[in-house]
Design a protein around this motif. Structure first.
Motif, PDB file in Angstrom:
ATOM      1  N   SER A  33       0.797  -1.024  -0.096  1.00 31.75           N
ATOM      2  CA  SER A  33       0.034   0.062  -0.018  1.00 31.75           C
ATOM      3  C   SER A  33       0.896   1.150  -0.099  1.00 31.75           C
ATOM      4  CB  SER A  33      -1.023   0.141   1.003  1.00 31.75           C
ATOM      5  OG  SER A  33      -2.035  -1.121   1.273  1.00 31.75           O
ATOM      6  N   ASN A  34       1.923   1.097   0.681  1.00 30.73           N
ATOM      7  CA  ASN A  34       2.725   2.260   0.848  1.00 30.73           C
ATOM      8  C   ASN A  34       3.466   2.486  -0.554  1.00 30.73           C
ATOM      9  OD1 ASN A  34       2.486   4.185   3.250  1.00 30.73           O
ATOM     10  ND2 ASN A  34       3.463   2.285   4.334  1.00 30.73           N
ATOM     11  N   SER A  37       0.846   4.314  -2.551  1.00 29.59           N
ATOM     12  CA  SER A  37       0.646   5.774  -2.278  1.00 29.59           C
ATOM     13  C   SER A  37       2.037   6.614  -2.521  1.00 29.59           C
ATOM     14  CB  SER A  37       0.277   5.899  -0.976  1.00 29.59           C
ATOM     15  OG  SER A  37       1.540   5.254   0.009  1.00 29.59           O
ATOM     16  N   ARG A  38       3.179   5.869  -2.558  1.00 27.35           N
ATOM     17  CA  ARG A  38       4.307   6.797  -2.853  1.00 27.35           C
ATOM     18  C   ARG A  38       4.417   7.053  -4.343  1.00 27.35           C
ATOM     19  NH1 ARG A  38       7.205  10.037  -0.180  1.00 27.35           N
ATOM     20  NH2 ARG A  38       7.849   8.504   1.350  1.00 27.35           N
ATOM     21  N   THR A  40       1.866   6.991  -6.601  1.00 28.86           N
ATOM     22  CA  THR A  40       0.788   7.780  -7.179  1.00 28.86           C
ATOM     23  C   THR A  40       0.521   9.065  -6.510  1.00 28.86           C
ATOM     24  OG1 THR A  40      -0.794   6.455  -5.670  1.00 28.86           O
ATOM     25  CG2 THR A  40      -0.287   5.712  -7.827  1.00 28.86           C
ATOM     26  N   ARG A  41       0.779   9.178  -5.102  1.00 25.86           N
ATOM     27  CA  ARG A  41       0.571  10.450  -4.483  1.00 25.86           C
ATOM     28  C   ARG A  41       1.983  10.984  -3.690  1.00 25.86           C
ATOM     29  NH1 ARG A  41      -3.546   7.077  -2.847  1.00 25.86           N
ATOM     30  NH2 ARG A  41      -2.530   6.570  -1.012  1.00 25.86           N
ATOM     31  N   THR A  43       3.171   9.968  -1.092  1.00 24.79           N
ATOM     32  CA  THR A  43       3.036   9.774   0.420  1.00 24.79           C
ATOM     33  C   THR A  43       3.427   8.771   0.933  1.00 24.79           C
ATOM     34  OG1 THR A  43       0.800   9.228   0.240  1.00 24.79           O
ATOM     35  CG2 THR A  43       1.045  11.584   0.227  1.00 24.79           C
ATOM     36  N   SER A  45       2.625   6.549   4.909  1.00 23.29           N
ATOM     37  CA  SER A  45       2.184   6.549   6.183  1.00 23.29           C
ATOM     38  C   SER A  45       2.649   5.509   7.112  1.00 23.29           C
ATOM     39  CB  SER A  45       0.854   6.419   6.212  1.00 23.29           C
ATOM     40  OG  SER A  45       0.215   6.294   7.447  1.00 23.29           O
ATOM     41  N   SER A  48       0.146   2.957   8.650  1.00 18.19           N
ATOM     42  CA  SER A  48      -0.970   2.653   7.633  1.00 18.19           C
ATOM     43  C   SER A  48      -1.449   1.046   8.174  1.00 18.19           C
ATOM     44  CB  SER A  48      -0.380   2.221   6.099  1.00 18.19           C
ATOM     45  OG  SER A  48       0.829   1.560   6.254  1.00 18.19           O
ATOM     46  N   ALA A  57      -5.230   3.059  -7.421  1.00 20.67           N
ATOM     47  CA  ALA A  57      -4.937   4.537  -7.787  1.00 20.67           C
ATOM     48  C   ALA A  57      -4.241   4.436  -9.103  1.00 20.67           C
ATOM     49  CB  ALA A  57      -3.971   4.857  -6.742  1.00 20.67           C
TER      50      ALA A  57
END
Length: 220
Positions: A33-34, A37-38, A40-41, A43, A45, A48, A57
């Protein structure tokens, strides 16, 4: 210039040349998941939680002057969610197979994940092995050489990443998407050449090229 617009471009309102579905697979807790997110966005967490069900995404990149939209799917690695397997893999043209470099068991399970992928996904799906969490190098339990040797035996690309500090994350996704593009564009060109001998494919006519990816052909 085959592949001027992806068949589904009208659905999102934005335009792109190809839409590629990529799946993230591997044990729970390896950082899928990270990584998503890294990329695509941009970011990350630290707290998480495990993914429940499926989420995806998107990110659009440029590959050899073409606009590629990647639709990246992420699902939990826990056994209780395996009922979604068939739908999750359907239409995927690429996969990132992720393990945690600090947990040997997650690397051992890579074999099972690869078998599941090959049982359910298209035979031409491009696969990259990812050793994540290199920022925890002092806790490493999986040697880079062992993973590289496994990837070579299985015909996979391989890179180590850190979603926390972004090391090699873009490189991993860009490499995978570029390889997918080159394979699919070669198949589209072969389709065009085959069609030229028995009636050309008209501009805007959809042609199926691989793994559920449809592109549109345009006149030369």
């Amino acid at each position: 210039m085959a592949g001027r617009r992806a068949a589904a471009w009208e659905q999102g309102g934005d335009e792109y040349d190809y839409l590629f579905k990529v799946v993230l697979i591997g044990d729970s807790g390896v950082g899928k998941s990270n990584l998503l997110s890294r990329f695509t966005r941009n970011t990350f967490s630290l707290d998480s939680k495990s993914t429940i069900g499926v989420e995806f995404a998107t990110r659009t990149i440029q590959v050899e002057s073409k606009t590629i939209k990647a639709q990246i799917w992420d699902t939990a690695g826990q056994e209780r969610y395996r009922a979604i397997t068939s739908a999750y893999y359907r239409g995927a043209v690429g996969a990132l197979l992720v393990y945690d470099v600090t947990k040997g068991a997650t690397f051992e399970n890579v074999k099972r994940w690869l078998k599941e992928l090959r049982d359910h996904a298209d035979a031409n799906t491009v696969v990259m092995l990812i050793g994540n969490k290199t920022d925890l190098g002092h806790l490493r339990s999986v040697a880079q050489g062992d993973a590289a040797a496994f990837a070579e035996r299985e015909g996979l690309s391989f890179v180590e990443t850190s979603a926390l500090d972004a090391t090699n994350v873009d490189r991993a996704f860009q490499t995978l998407l570029t390889e997918i593009y080159r394979i699919i564009s070669k198949k589209a060109l072969a389709s065009d050449k085959a069609a030229s001998g028995a009636g050309a494919v008209g501009e805007g006519q959809p042609i199926q090229v691989a793994g559920g990816v449809t592109t549109r052909c345009c006149a030369f």
